[in-house]
Motif scaffolding. Structure first.
Motif, mmCIF file in Angstrom:
data_model
loop_
_atom_site.group_PDB
_atom_site.id
_atom_site.type_symbol
_atom_site.label_atom_id
_atom_site.label_comp_id
_atom_site.label_asym_id
_atom_site.label_seq_id
_atom_site.Cartn_x
_atom_site.Cartn_y
_atom_site.Cartn_z
ATOM 1 N N LEU A 29 37.487 45.575 -4.382
ATOM 2 C CA LEU A 29 36.744 44.735 -3.190
ATOM 3 C C LEU A 29 36.143 43.346 -3.740
ATOM 4 O O LEU A 29 35.475 43.639 -4.861
ATOM 5 C CB LEU A 29 35.751 45.477 -2.623
ATOM 6 N N ILE A 30 36.301 42.103 -3.031
ATOM 7 C CA ILE A 30 35.442 41.018 -3.623
ATOM 8 C C ILE A 30 34.301 40.763 -2.264
ATOM 9 O O ILE A 30 34.665 40.198 -1.250
ATOM 10 C CB ILE A 30 36.536 39.909 -3.629
ATOM 11 N N GLU A 31 33.181 41.263 -2.630
ATOM 12 C CA GLU A 31 32.018 41.396 -1.641
ATOM 13 C C GLU A 31 31.699 39.938 -1.265
ATOM 14 O O GLU A 31 31.487 39.645 -0.023
ATOM 15 C CB GLU A 31 30.915 42.039 -2.127
ATOM 16 N N THR A 32 31.413 39.190 -2.246
ATOM 17 C CA THR A 32 31.053 37.768 -2.030
ATOM 18 C C THR A 32 32.062 36.666 -2.394
ATOM 19 O O THR A 32 32.184 36.498 -3.609
ATOM 20 C CB THR A 32 29.469 37.331 -3.119
ATOM 21 N N VAL A 33 32.310 36.195 -1.445
ATOM 22 C CA VAL A 33 33.430 35.030 -1.426
ATOM 23 C C VAL A 33 32.577 33.711 -1.319
ATOM 24 O O VAL A 33 33.138 32.650 -2.307
ATOM 25 C CB VAL A 33 34.520 35.152 -0.277
ATOM 26 N N PHE A 34 31.771 33.490 -0.624
ATOM 27 C CA PHE A 34 31.080 32.302 -0.430
ATOM 28 C C PHE A 34 29.460 32.466 -0.869
ATOM 29 O O PHE A 34 28.851 33.172 -0.535
ATOM 30 C CB PHE A 34 31.036 31.908 1.051
ATOM 31 N N ALA A 35 29.102 31.314 -1.582
ATOM 32 C CA ALA A 35 27.710 31.232 -1.755
ATOM 33 C C ALA A 35 27.300 29.907 -1.816
ATOM 34 O O ALA A 35 28.260 28.943 -2.228
ATOM 35 C CB ALA A 35 27.323 31.839 -3.165
ATOM 36 N N ASP A 36 26.238 29.587 -1.422
ATOM 37 C CA ASP A 36 25.840 28.049 -0.936
ATOM 38 C C ASP A 36 25.984 27.270 -2.318
ATOM 39 O O ASP A 36 25.419 27.839 -3.461
ATOM 40 C CB ASP A 36 24.489 27.935 -0.623
ATOM 41 N N ASP A 37 26.661 26.080 -2.337
ATOM 42 C CA ASP A 37 26.557 25.055 -3.157
ATOM 43 C C ASP A 37 27.082 25.885 -4.573
ATOM 44 O O ASP A 37 26.835 25.668 -5.731
ATOM 45 C CB ASP A 37 25.370 24.566 -3.778
ATOM 46 N N ALA A 38 28.178 26.461 -4.536
ATOM 47 C CA ALA A 38 28.682 27.333 -5.665
ATOM 48 C C ALA A 38 30.473 27.588 -5.358
ATOM 49 O O ALA A 38 30.896 27.584 -4.113
ATOM 50 C CB ALA A 38 27.981 28.547 -5.946
ATOM 51 N N VAL A 39 31.054 27.591 -6.468
ATOM 52 C CA VAL A 39 32.621 28.020 -6.140
ATOM 53 C C VAL A 39 32.519 29.517 -6.828
ATOM 54 O O VAL A 39 32.115 29.560 -8.025
ATOM 55 C CB VAL A 39 33.183 27.274 -7.147
ATOM 56 N N GLN A 40 32.954 30.495 -6.063
ATOM 57 C CA GLN A 40 32.919 31.843 -6.542
ATOM 58 C C GLN A 40 34.428 32.169 -6.554
ATOM 59 O O GLN A 40 35.290 32.115 -5.902
ATOM 60 C CB GLN A 40 32.284 32.765 -5.333
ATOM 61 N N LEU A 41 34.815 32.893 -7.866
ATOM 62 C CA LEU A 41 36.106 33.045 -8.126
ATOM 63 C C LEU A 41 36.113 34.696 -8.930
ATOM 64 O O LEU A 41 35.271 35.126 -9.632
ATOM 65 C CB LEU A 41 36.782 32.347 -9.300
ATOM 66 N N VAL A 42 37.342 35.283 -8.477
ATOM 67 C CA VAL A 42 37.800 36.366 -9.171
ATOM 68 C C VAL A 42 39.059 36.317 -9.795
ATOM 69 O O VAL A 42 40.148 35.927 -9.085
ATOM 70 C CB VAL A 42 37.612 37.756 -8.128
ATOM 71 N N TYR A 43 39.042 36.458 -11.020
ATOM 72 C CA TYR A 43 40.595 36.504 -11.997
ATOM 73 C C TYR A 43 40.952 37.630 -12.135
ATOM 74 O O TYR A 43 40.496 38.595 -12.554
ATOM 75 C CB TYR A 43 40.355 35.655 -13.160
ATOM 76 N N SER A 44 42.097 38.074 -11.274
ATOM 77 C CA SER A 44 42.528 39.289 -11.334
ATOM 78 C C SER A 44 43.885 39.258 -12.375
ATOM 79 O O SER A 44 44.769 38.353 -12.391
ATOM 80 C CB SER A 44 43.260 39.680 -9.789
ATOM 81 N N HIS A 45 44.147 40.531 -13.109
ATOM 82 C CA HIS A 45 45.168 40.602 -14.247
ATOM 83 C C HIS A 45 46.504 40.894 -13.300
ATOM 84 O O HIS A 45 47.407 41.058 -13.913
ATOM 85 C CB HIS A 45 44.812 41.362 -15.029
ATOM 86 N N TYR A 46 46.360 41.116 -11.982
ATOM 87 C CA TYR A 46 47.705 41.461 -11.057
ATOM 88 C C TYR A 46 48.223 40.020 -10.771
ATOM 89 O O TYR A 46 47.598 39.247 -10.100
ATOM 90 C CB TYR A 46 47.424 41.960 -9.864
#
Length: 280
Positions: A29-46
Motif C-alpha cells: 500500500l502507498i498511503e500518502t501519494v500527495f503532500a503539499d509542496d512536495a514530490v512523494q515517490l515509492v521506488y519498487s523493485h518490481y
C-alpha cells in the motif's frame, strides 16, 4: 530538496502469503501519494517501477533525481507518465510548457533533463499522479486528453462492473518504451473493477484509487488466484500489484482508478484470465 521517497524490495508469493495485515500494507500500500509542496515517490523493485505524486501549492516543484537511480537527472534512463487528478496545472519539460487539466495525461520520454510541476491556482492545486519505468529508447513528449484516448466500455450494471476504460498512455495511442497508463471510471451503481480477475507474469502494475467519496472505501484484492488477500484503501491511495498477483477491487461506492504497468511487452491484452468460480 522537495522529493521524498522510499524504496521497497520485491517479495514472492510464498513470503506474501505469510504476511499479516500490517505487513501486507507496509509492502504494497502507498498511503500518502500527495503532500503539499512536495514530490512523494515509492521506488519498487518490481520492474524498478516508481509511483507517486507531485502537489505544487505555493511554489513550482522540480522533479529531482533520487539516490536509487544513480543518475545525474531523473529521466536519464527513464520515461515518465503524468495524469492530473486535481486543479489545472502546468508541466514544464526542458523549457516547453504543457497545460494539464483534470484527467489529462502527459508522456515524457527518456533524456529530458528538467521537469517542473506548477499549479494555476494555489486554492485548487494540481495533483500530478506519476508513474515511471526504466527506458532503453527515447520517445517524444506528448500530451493526451480523454478525447484522444482509446475508450472501451466493459461490464454491466447487472454484474456491478459497468465501467469505461480510458487508454491514455498506451502503444495504441502514443509511442512508449514500456510504460503503459490509463484510467477506469466506474458507472454509478457499479463497484467491481477488473473482474473476472487476471494475472500477467510478464509485467507488474500499480493501481491508484481516487474519486472515492468521503466515508467510503475500496477493498483491493491481491495475491495468487487460489490464495487471495485484501487491502482496504481510501481516496487517493495507491497499491503495488506484483506480476504473480491478481488485481481487482470492490468499493462501497463507485470510484475511478488509474492503472500503470511495465514489463516485457506492450500488449494490453496479454493476460492470464482466471475464472471467478476458481478464486479462493
Amino acid at each position: 530538496m522537495n522529493v521524498n521517497y522510499e524504496s521497497r524490495y520485491a517479495i514472492g508469493p510464498n513470503e506474501a502469503n505469510a504476511l499479516d495485515t500490517a505487513a501486507l500494507r507496509a509492502n504494497f500500500l502507498i498511503e500518502t501519494v500527495f503532500a503539499d509542496d512536495a514530490v512523494q515517490l515509492v521506488y519498487s523493485h518490481y520492474d524498478r517501477y516508481i509511483a507517486g505524486g507531485a502537489k505544487p501549492v505555493s511554489k513550482p516543484l522540480p522533479l529531482e533525481t533520487i539516490d536509487p537511480l544513480k543518475a545525474a537527472y531523473f529521466l536519464e534512463r527513464r520515461e515518465l507518465g503524468v495524469i492530473n487528478v486535481g486543479g489545472a496545472g502546468k508541466v514544464t519539460v526542458d523549457g516547453e510548457l504543457y497545460e494539464l487539466g483534470f484527467k489529462e495525461a502527459l508522456y515524457i520520454g527518456k533524456g529530458n533533463k528538467e521537469v517542473v510541476f506548477s499549479s494555476n491556482d494555489a486554492s485548487t492545486p494540481a495533483k500530478f499522479y506519476l508513474n515511471s519505468a526504466p527506458a532503453h529508447q527515447a520517445f517524444p513528449t506528448k500530451k493526451v486528453t480523454k478525447a484522444e484516448a482509446e475508450i472501451v466500455e466493459l461490464g454491466s450494471l447487472e454484474t456491478a462492473n459497468h465501467r469505461t476504460i480510458n487508454k491514455l498512455l498506451v502503444n495504441s495511442v502514443i509511442e512508449t518504451c514500456q510504460l503503459q497508463m490509463g484510467m477506469t471510471e466506474l458507472k454509478t451503481g457499479s463497484v467491481w473493477n477488473t473482474m473476472p480477475a487476471h494475472t500477467h507474469d510478464r509485467r507488474m502494475e500499480v493501481y491508484f484509487y481516487f474519486e472515492v467519496p468521503e466515508g467510503q472505501a475500496v477493498s483491493h484484492f491481491m495475491g495468487q488466484p487460489d490464495e487471495t488477500r485484501h487491502i482496504w484503501m481510501h481516496n487517493e491511495q495507491a497499491v503495488i500489484s506484483p506480476p504473480w498477483s491478481i488485481h481487482a477491487g470492490a468499493g462501497t461506492s463507485n470510484y475511478t482508478f488509474i492503472w500503470g504497468m511495465a514489463g516485457e511487452n506492450l500488449d494490453y491484452d496479454d493476460m492470464d484470465k482466471r475464472a471467478i468460480a476458481d478464486l479462493k
